[in-house]
Design an enzyme around this catalytic site. Structure first.
Site, short mmCIF file in Angstrom:
data_model
loop_
_atom_site.label_atom_id
_atom_site.label_comp_id
_atom_site.label_asym_id
_atom_site.label_seq_id
_atom_site.Cartn_x
_atom_site.Cartn_y
_atom_site.Cartn_z
N MET A 166 0.80 -1.37 -0.11
CA MET A 166 0.04 0.02 0.04
C MET A 166 0.89 1.24 0.07
O MET A 166 0.49 2.17 0.51
CB MET A 166 -0.96 0.09 1.13
N GLY A 167 2.11 0.85 -0.54
CA GLY A 167 2.94 2.29 -0.67
C GLY A 167 3.54 2.52 0.84
O GLY A 167 3.56 1.73 1.52
N HIS A 201 9.49 -3.52 3.08
CA HIS A 201 8.89 -3.75 1.74
C HIS A 201 10.05 -4.12 0.68
O HIS A 201 10.10 -4.85 0.01
CB HIS A 201 8.34 -2.58 1.19
N GLY A 239 5.12 -9.76 4.05
CA GLY A 239 5.79 -9.57 5.64
C GLY A 239 5.12 -10.43 6.44
O GLY A 239 3.96 -10.35 6.70
N ASP A 276 2.13 -9.12 9.33
CA ASP A 276 0.90 -9.01 9.25
C ASP A 276 0.66 -10.73 9.01
O ASP A 276 0.28 -11.32 8.27
CB ASP A 276 0.48 -8.58 7.80
N VAL A 294 11.28 -7.08 9.33
CA VAL A 294 12.54 -6.22 9.24
C VAL A 294 12.25 -5.24 10.54
O VAL A 294 11.48 -4.57 10.53
CB VAL A 294 12.84 -5.35 7.96
N SER A 310 7.22 -0.25 10.00
CA SER A 310 5.57 -0.02 9.40
C SER A 310 5.38 1.35 8.86
O SER A 310 5.93 2.06 9.52
CB SER A 310 4.61 -0.41 10.76
O1 PAF Z 1 -0.21 -5.77 3.62
C1 PAF Z 1 -0.49 -4.63 3.07
O2 PAF Z 1 0.06 -3.81 2.99
C2 PAF Z 1 -1.89 -4.80 2.48
O3 PAF Z 1 -2.94 -5.52 3.18
C3 PAF Z 1 -1.94 -5.53 0.87
C4 PAF Z 1 -1.63 -7.18 1.04
C5 PAF Z 1 -1.05 -4.82 -0.15
C6 PAF Z 1 -3.27 -5.50 0.19
O4 PAF Z 1 -3.75 -4.25 0.27
#
Ligand code: PAF
Length: 280
Positions: free
Chosen positions: A30-31, A37, A147, A150, A176, A185
């Site tokens: 989600m950027g 990431h 990751g 979650d 990380v 996060s």
């Molecule tokens: O973990 C995330 O950032 C979001 O839940 C995902 C998997 C990109 C779905 O929008």
């Protein structure tokens, strides 16, 4: 690296690569990208020929409007970071591009979503499943990277892949952490300087909990962790659960399962942080 805003452009680009037998890896995000990431992208680059990162704040997975509105949006910085790790393609669609018609699909995940995040964020996992499935349909990856912070989301997505019978390998990747232990996060950016300084207590406490497990019962460790955060005014703990690592069902004894994980959600002012620790 190419950045696409439309699904068609990305699909047209990927089609000949797929025909040529290239292994395509997907990193859904989600950027507001951070090292966590980027570690997923690096891993995907090692294991795949082509890596696609999606950068899309998915409105239908937010059950809290304030969280959606304040979610950081940093596309230009994200693109620069992705370039630095040699990502191949970025998909950064608008909400209209991703959802051209009202979303009616809904998913259920049985007992896996009846615990922890599930009851506290109604509709969240269905919203995650809708967007992840769309991304799977657009990119048609062989592997997708997520990751482990979650932790429940990974179980949900593995279950989704089974439900829809897609041949996609879900690759869980380690958390990380900052040097002081705080799990990276996108929400950390919203912590006040005072709370950012105190937030490493989350990981420190969970680590200490794994030591306590040698002499305390599951119930006692759970209570001890909750007490640590309840007694500190900087924190407002929502849950701490000790669960079996596949079904995510709470355990009552350390011998109940081969894999046991502790999962926490805790508020610091209006920022909700989650983290996990493996007991075994
Ligand atoms: O973990 C995330 O950032 C979001 O839940 C995902 C998997 C990109 C779905 O929008």
């Amino acid at each position: 690296m190419k950045v696409f805003n439309t699904v068609k452009e990305l699909r047209d680009e990927l089609e000949p690569l797929r025909q040529a037998g290239k292994i395509i890896g997907l990193v859904p995000t989600m950027g507001a990208l951070h090292e966590g990431h980027l570690s997923l992208v690096r891993r995907a680059k090692q294991e795949c020929d082509i890596v696609v990162v999606s950068d899309f704040v998915n409105p239908i997975q937010f059950n809290n409007q304030h969280d959606l509105e304040t979610y950081p949006r940093t596309l230009d910085e994200d693109v620069a970071k992705l370039q630095s790790v040699d990502c191949d393609y970025v998909l950064a669609p608008s909400v209209e591009e991703m959802y051209p018609t009202p979303v009616t699909d809904k998913y259920s995940f049985g007992i896996i979503e009846e615990v922890m995040e599930g009851p506290r964020r109604p509709g969240h996992f269905s919203g995650v499943a809708v967007v992840v499935r769309r991304l799977f349909d657009i990119v048609e990856p062989q592997k997708a990277y997520f990751g482990e912070k979650d932790f429940q989301q990974i179980a949900i997505i593995k279950n989704l892949v089974k439900q829809i019978n897609y041949d996609i390998e879900i690759v869980p990747c380690p958390i990380v952490r900052a040097d002081d232990g705080l799990a990276l996060s996108s929400r950390n950016k919203r912590l006040s300087p005072e709370n950012r300084a105190k937030a490493p207590k989350i990981h420190a406490t969970l680590s200490e909990a794994t030591q306590k497990a040698a002499t305390m019962s599951v119930a006692e460790v759970k209570q001890w962790v909750m007490d640590v955060f309840t007694e500190d005014p900087a924190f407002d703990p929502e849950y701490f659960e000790i669960v079996e690592d596949v079904t995510l069902q709470p355990v009552t004894d350390w011998n109940d399962a081969d894999g046991i994980v502790g999962c926490i959600a805790v508020w610091m002012d209006d920022v909700r942080l989650i983290d996990i620790i493996r007991f075994k």
